[in-house]
Design a protein around this motif. Structure first.
Motif, short mmCIF file in Angstrom:
data_model
loop_
_atom_site.label_atom_id
_atom_site.label_comp_id
_atom_site.label_asym_id
_atom_site.label_seq_id
_atom_site.Cartn_x
_atom_site.Cartn_y
_atom_site.Cartn_z
N PHE A 1 20.66 18.52 118.72
CA PHE A 1 19.57 18.08 117.86
C PHE A 1 19.27 19.14 116.83
CE2 PHE A 1 17.53 15.34 121.38
CZ PHE A 1 18.41 14.32 121.10
N LYS A 2 18.91 18.69 115.59
CA LYS A 2 18.40 19.63 114.58
C LYS A 2 16.88 19.51 114.59
CE LYS A 2 20.81 17.81 111.32
NZ LYS A 2 21.37 17.55 109.98
N THR A 3 16.25 19.96 115.67
CA THR A 3 14.81 19.77 115.84
C THR A 3 14.28 20.77 116.84
OG1 THR A 3 13.13 18.19 116.56
CG2 THR A 3 15.21 18.07 117.68
N LYS A 4 12.91 20.80 116.96
CA LYS A 4 12.29 21.68 117.95
C LYS A 4 12.40 21.08 119.36
CE LYS A 4 8.92 23.68 114.77
NZ LYS A 4 7.51 23.88 114.45
N VAL B 1 0.87 16.49 108.79
CA VAL B 1 1.21 16.19 110.18
C VAL B 1 1.74 17.47 110.82
CG1 VAL B 1 2.70 14.83 111.69
CG2 VAL B 1 1.70 13.79 109.64
N ALA B 2 1.19 17.81 111.95
CA ALA B 2 1.60 19.03 112.64
C ALA B 2 3.02 18.89 113.16
CB ALA B 2 0.64 19.33 113.78
N ASP B 3 3.70 20.01 113.33
CA ASP B 3 5.07 20.01 113.84
C ASP B 3 5.12 19.39 115.23
OD1 ASP B 3 5.91 23.24 112.37
OD2 ASP B 3 6.00 21.20 111.54
N TYR B 4 6.13 18.57 115.44
CA TYR B 4 6.28 17.90 116.73
C TYR B 4 6.98 18.82 117.71
CZ TYR B 4 7.72 14.49 120.21
OH TYR B 4 7.91 13.82 121.38
N ILE C 1 4.24 8.91 111.66
CA ILE C 1 3.70 9.22 110.34
C ILE C 1 4.58 10.24 109.63
CG2 ILE C 1 1.69 10.15 109.14
CD1 ILE C 1 0.00 9.16 111.53
N GLY C 2 5.05 11.24 110.35
CA GLY C 2 5.93 12.24 109.77
C GLY C 2 7.39 11.86 109.98
N ILE C 3 7.88 10.91 109.19
CA ILE C 3 9.22 10.35 109.39
C ILE C 3 10.29 11.43 109.25
CG2 ILE C 3 10.88 8.67 108.49
CD1 ILE C 3 8.53 6.96 107.63
N ARG C 4 10.06 12.39 108.35
CA ARG C 4 11.07 13.43 108.14
C ARG C 4 11.33 14.21 109.43
NH1 ARG C 4 10.27 17.21 103.07
NH2 ARG C 4 10.54 15.14 102.13
N GLN C 5 10.27 14.45 110.20
CA GLN C 5 10.47 15.16 111.47
C GLN C 5 11.38 14.37 112.39
OE1 GLN C 5 7.35 17.30 113.48
NE2 GLN C 5 5.88 16.65 111.92
N TYR C 6 11.22 13.03 112.39
CA TYR C 6 12.07 12.21 113.26
C TYR C 6 13.52 12.27 112.78
CZ TYR C 6 14.20 8.11 115.36
OH TYR C 6 15.04 7.27 116.04
N GLN C 7 13.71 12.20 111.47
CA GLN C 7 15.07 12.23 110.94
C GLN C 7 15.76 13.55 111.27
OE1 GLN C 7 14.31 11.42 106.81
NE2 GLN C 7 14.32 9.17 107.09
N GLU C 8 15.02 14.64 111.27
CA GLU C 8 15.61 15.94 111.57
C GLU C 8 16.01 16.08 113.05
OE1 GLU C 8 13.27 18.56 108.16
OE2 GLU C 8 12.73 18.72 110.28
N MET C 9 15.52 15.17 113.87
CA MET C 9 15.87 15.21 115.29
C MET C 9 17.20 14.50 115.60
SD MET C 9 12.14 14.38 116.95
CE MET C 9 12.78 14.34 118.61
N ARG C 10 17.78 13.81 114.60
CA ARG C 10 19.01 13.03 114.84
C ARG C 10 20.10 13.95 115.40
NH1 ARG C 10 20.89 8.33 112.64
NH2 ARG C 10 19.20 8.33 111.11
N GLU D 1 15.90 5.06 120.91
CA GLU D 1 14.79 4.53 121.71
C GLU D 1 13.48 5.21 121.34
OE1 GLU D 1 15.31 1.97 123.58
OE2 GLU D 1 13.23 1.79 124.24
N LEU D 2 13.56 6.53 121.12
CA LEU D 2 12.37 7.29 120.72
C LEU D 2 11.83 6.79 119.39
CD1 LEU D 2 10.54 9.73 121.48
CD2 LEU D 2 12.07 11.15 120.10
N GLY D 3 12.74 6.56 118.43
CA GLY D 3 12.31 6.04 117.13
C GLY D 3 11.75 4.65 117.23
N LYS D 4 12.39 3.82 118.08
CA LYS D 4 11.90 2.46 118.27
C LYS D 4 10.48 2.47 118.85
CE LYS D 4 13.17 -1.83 120.66
NZ LYS D 4 14.19 -2.47 121.56
N SER D 5 10.26 3.38 119.82
CA SER D 5 8.93 3.49 120.44
C SER D 5 7.89 3.98 119.43
CB SER D 5 8.99 4.43 121.64
OG SER D 5 9.89 3.96 122.60
N ALA D 6 8.28 4.96 118.60
CA ALA D 6 7.34 5.48 117.61
C ALA D 6 7.00 4.41 116.58
CB ALA D 6 7.93 6.71 116.92
N ARG D 7 8.01 3.65 116.15
CA ARG D 7 7.75 2.60 115.16
C ARG D 7 6.89 1.48 115.74
NH1 ARG D 7 13.14 3.85 114.11
NH2 ARG D 7 13.86 2.07 115.36
N ALA D 8 6.97 1.31 117.06
CA ALA D 8 6.20 0.24 117.70
C ALA D 8 4.71 0.55 117.78
CB ALA D 8 6.75 -0.01 119.11
#
Length: 943
Positions: free
Chosen positions: A2-5, A184-187, A198-207, A241-248
């Motif tokens: 992952f490219k994320t925290k 939006v605070a860092d996830y 709300i912070g879609i960029r953070q989700y994209q960086e987790m790919r 699944e995480l993105g689907k849950s967040a979008r829901a």
């Protein structure tokens, strides 16, 4: 990878599982209200608004640099001198839904940022616990623990929201769009998934990144790639699944309205005034400096102590706070009143309030205000003050009267007649006639109802006051109404000039002995709300006049005095009563004296001569009695003019009865008055006499001879001034301290040779006391000087030298015995041997310390050292320290003692040793030395 925290697949799986549970159990999905159903304004919807003044006063969230919610973070531009201000507001929904937007509340010189919809605790905790009569509440249980799990917590920062009648609030998840202040605070692990929605960029960086196929076609390489690729597929599935849950998650949120809502503004860090506008009772302004002081003092429990009369007084810090609160509520704004009542309640200051003081009037003003919350806080504090005080009872009575609204038509009519008196004083006569008629009417309004309204227009109008003093008639009233009028006037004479005038003119000045006795009885038996001084007076009064005569039946109610009655002139009725020929009247007059006071003269008024001085008349009256009333001292102590009080107490010390002399001396010790100046105006004999009383009665010792130097006739006598100032500070000078008040020994020797025998003995005692002698030694010295055939300066000085030597010899006699002599040395250049390095000890030998009483000389066995009694108290000298080299010691032989040519002075130490420091210089070598005599025999140490 992952490219994320987010550091693991496990974390994503756990969050996804938690979200599924939340979506089942949490009521966060909302159906937005139709805009057509919204009320136009909060006022139209019936919304009740209030600033939560309790949180304004106590919250540490008022001024902050950053506000962090489960999703959003709001920050001030600190580099430009900005900070965040959070205003806690209380909203009660109306009967219609309504939108609360950024225009609902405004701060002058502040930029609205957003609303914060979480809660820091239950509102009005103090009021709620007060209603339950509980002093303590659990601050640790203030946070509501029913909120959603943090992994699915909704955002609580929004620029607007809808307040529903059912107590819910609705808002959109992403209405904070001003990225200058909110982001939006860092996830990270365990955070709310709304950060990803709300912070879609953070989700994209987790790919997760797909692994590259290896160029190596070996079996081992292919198996390793397959394992990595399988892990990537699992991570990708979890990521989707995480993105689907967040979008829901719902964009529209509905939650329970928190107890308070925080309106967040950006303001200058140097904001000097908080100015709010919005719904009523806004607008409101308060200095931030005042608010800061209120917040500081609200966390400190009031402290104080009883004064000499047993009255509880606040400490300086809280007394100053009361004055600040009194100024704060001048405009009677509800929020000012609430802050003032909260400070009083939270610091428990009510127990220190006294009738008529500033706090009493502050509490009275709050209870008379229209703000119910402010009144409730004070009333709760009054109920919890146990045991009840005169203040709490008086204020409770005030509230009952206000609530009952017992206004009478005749009182209203009388007030309307009085409105124009200041501009039309000629109406005073007709008004007085009306009042007299109403007073005489047994079925009319109570005397208090009729007389009270006359106070206000006469406070600043002397002519109008004099008119009412002369025009109102009391003697012809029916007895019951006369009694009521008398009690009412006594109760108000301390605060109202008109009541004071009535009391002096019609009651204390009455020619009718029966009325005068009744008046003095009411005053003497009045309840002052403090420890009564009466018993201190009554002891002497009973001794002089016997027990007072009491009527078997009395219709008089007990007066309750807020303030003592001022004695304004030397002709006031209380003076005539104190000197009255009727013993019963004199008896009652002395009993009533504690209820009076001598106020300061008004600014610009020339002080009267002593014969007309109010303090002097009272003092002379007391001193002219066969037995001086002891209570006169306590009465004088309470008076404001400390200079006059000191002068009068000095007269009582010199002329009063024994018991009063003792009380006066003790009152003067530590009186903080300019006693030194007062002593300068006394005769030399009175100065001496006063000083003798101070030692005799104040210190319980025989008056020392040193006080005789106060007989010295000298303008601006510095010794007299010094002694008076020391006593005023609470110090009775030791006899050895007197010598420091003289310029030189020669000045004292001149006085010892004076023809004034008492003064000469006093000067001798000053000199003798300074060197540890006693009065008998001083008398012997004075006698020696008196018998000198030639009393020149030289012969008197020689007599003093001989006397001092003989006294020193006698004092040193008790130190006789064997001592171990030792020399301590260390190399260095600090003169006097005061080194911070260890000194080496060189034993010298044992010597015998002896005093020859015949020759008044000292011997130390080895007289080649030339020992002698020193010129100072408890000192000896070694005339030839170089002779130490002759003692048998190899170590001593190494020390160049022959270079020491000056005598060495040894002084007695607290441990019984004698010690003297000196320097041994031999060319470039400098040795610091200390010569010591150390007792080796029991009985040789200092006592």
């Amino acid at each position: 990878m992952f490219k994320t925290k987010c550091k693991s697949l496990w974390m994503i799986q756990q969050v996804t599982f938690g979200l599924s549970l939340f979506l089942i159990s949490s009521v966060i999905w909302a159906q937005p209200v139709d805009p057509a159903q919204l009320a136009a304004t909060p006022e139209e919807a019936g919304v009740e608004f209030a600033i939560d003044t309790y949180k304004v006063l106590t919250s540490d969230q008022l001024f902050v640099d950053k506000v962090e919610g489960p999703v959003w973070t709001t920050s001030a531009n600190a580099s430009f001198g900005k900070t965040l201000l959070q205003i806690p507001i209380l909203l009660e929904p109306g009967d219609k839904p309504v939108e609360i937007s950024n225009s609902y509340l405004k701060v002058s010189r502040g930029r609205f940022i957003c609303y914060r919809l979480d809660d820091f605790g239950a509102a009005s905790e103090l009021l709620e616990q007060a209603k339950a009569d509980q002093r303590q509440f659990d601050a640790g249980n203030q946070r509501d623990a029913r909120g959603p799990d943090l992994t699915t917590a909704p955002p609580v920062i929004t620029k607007k929201f809808v307040l529903l009648p059912n107590g819910k609030v609705q808002y959109a998840a992403a209405t904070v769009v001003n990225n200058q202040y909110c982001e939006v605070a860092d996830y990270s692990e365990g955070d709310s998934l709304y950060k990803l929605k709300i912070g879609i960029r953070q989700y994209q960086e987790m790919r997760p990144e797909a692994p590259e196929r290896p160029s190596d076609r070996s079996r081992e390489a292919q198996l390793a790639f397959q394992a990595t690729y399988n892990q990537y597929r699992q991570e990708s599935a979890a990521y989707r699944e995480l993105g689907k849950s967040a979008r829901a998650l719902s964009k529209d949120i509905e939650i329970d309205k928190p107890t308070r809502i925080w309106a967040i503004f950006e303001v200058d860090q140097t904001l000097d005034e908080l100015s709010l506008s919005g719904p009523k009772p806004l607008p409101w302004e308060i200095k931030t400096e005042i608010l800061s002081q209120l917040r500081d003092i609200s966390g400190k429990q009031a402290t104080g102590q009883e004064d000499v009369n047993g009255v509880k007084r606040l400490g300086f810090e809280h007394a100053d706070a009361i004055i600040m609160l009194a100024k704060l509520i001048e405009k009677r704004h509800p929020y000012d009143l609430q802050l003032a009542s909260l400070v009083v309640s939270m610091t428990n200051m009510v127990g220190y309030a006294n009738l008529g003081d500033t706090q009493f009037f502050l509490l009275k003003a709050i209870l008379e205000s229209k703000d119910k919350m402010a009144r409730d806080y004070i009333m709760a504090e009054l109920r919890q003050t146990f045991p009840p005080t005169s203040v709490t009872l008086e204020l409770a009575k005030l509230v009952v009267i206000n609530v009952a609204g017992d206004a009478k038509a005749k009182e209203d009519a009388l007030k309307s007649m009085l409105k124009g008196l200041k501009n039309n004083p000629e109406q005073a006569s007709s008004t007085a006639q009306t009042v007299n008629a109403m007073l005489a009417n047994e079925d009319g309004a109570a005397p208090a109802v009729l007389l009270g309204p006359l106070f206000e227009p006469t406070r600043d109008n002397i002519d109008l006051r004099r008119s009412f003093i002369q025009s109102i008639r009391f003697q012809s009233l029916p007895e019951s109404r006369l009694n009521d009028a008398l009690v009412f006037i006594v109760e108000n004479a301390g605060a109202e000039p008109l009541a004071t005038g009535w009391l002096n003119e019609h009651f204390l000045g009455a020619a009718n002995p029966t009325l005068l006795i009744k008046t003095l009885t009411v005053i003497a038996e009045a309840d002052t709300g403090a420890r009564d001084l009466g018993p201190m007076f009554n002891w002497a009064v009973n001794k002089l006049f016997g027990q007072p005569t009491r009527s078997e039946q009395s219709t008089l109610r007990k007066a309750r005095m807020r303030l003592p009655i001022p004695i304004l002139t030397p002709y006031d009725g209380i003076y005539r009563a104190l000197q009255h020929g009727n013993s019963d009247i004199r008896n009652l007059a002395w009993r009533s004296l504690p209820r009076f006071t001598i106020p300061p003269l008004e600014e610009g008024v020339t002080p009267p001569d002593k014969d007309s001085d109010r303090y002097q008349i009272l003092t002379n009256t007391a001193l002219d009695m066969l037995t001086t009333p002891p209570g006169i001292v306590t009465f004088l102590e309470r008076q404001p003019n400390k200079m006059r009080v000191a002068e009068c107490l000095l007269q009582i010390v010199l002329r009063g009865s024994t018991q009063v002399q003792v009380a006066s001396v003790r009152a003067l010790i530590g009186c903080k008055a300019p006693l030194g100046n007062v002593m300068l105006d006394m005769s030399p004999g009175d100065r001496q006499g006063f000083a003798m009383f101070v030692y005799d009665l104040g210190a319980n010792v025989s008056p020392p001879l040193v006080v005789n130097v106060l007989r010295r006739r000298e303008a601006n006598n510095p010794v007299a001034r010094w002694f008076g100032d020391e006593v005023a500070k609470g110090e009775i000078p030791s006899t050895s301290a007197w010598i420091n008040q003289f310029e030189s020994e020669g000045q004292l020797l001149e006085l010892v040779a004076s023809n004034d025998e008492a003064l000469a003995k006093g000067a001798a005692a000053v000199m003798i006391s300074a060197i540890g002698g006693r009065d008998r030694d001083a008398l012997a010295f004075r006698e020696k000087v008196r018998l000198l055939p030639d009393q020149t300066e030289a012969s008197v000085a020689q007599a003093w030298s001989e006397t001092k030597k003989g006294l020193f010899a006698s004092q040193l006699k008790r130190f006789e015995g064997h001592y171990r002599m030792a020399l301590f040395v260390a190399e260095g250049d600090d003169y006097g041997g005061q080194l911070n390095i260890p000194m080496r000890e060189i034993p010298v030998g044992v010597v015998q310390f002896r005093i020859d009483e015949t020759t008044k000389s000292l011997s130390l066995t080895h007289d080649q050292l030339e020992p002698a009694i020193g010129e100072d108290y408890h000192s000896i000298t070694i005339g030839k320290p170089a002779e130490l080299a002759n003692f048998p010691s190899e170590d001593l032989a190494q020390i160049p003692l022959k270079s020491v040519t000056m005598p060495v002075k040894l002084t007695l130490q607290e441990n019984g040793n004698w010690k003297g420091a000196f320097t041994i210089g031999d060319g470039a070598q400098v040795i610091q030395a200390q010569l010591k005599l150390i007792p080796v025999k029991v009985g040789a140490t200092a006592q």
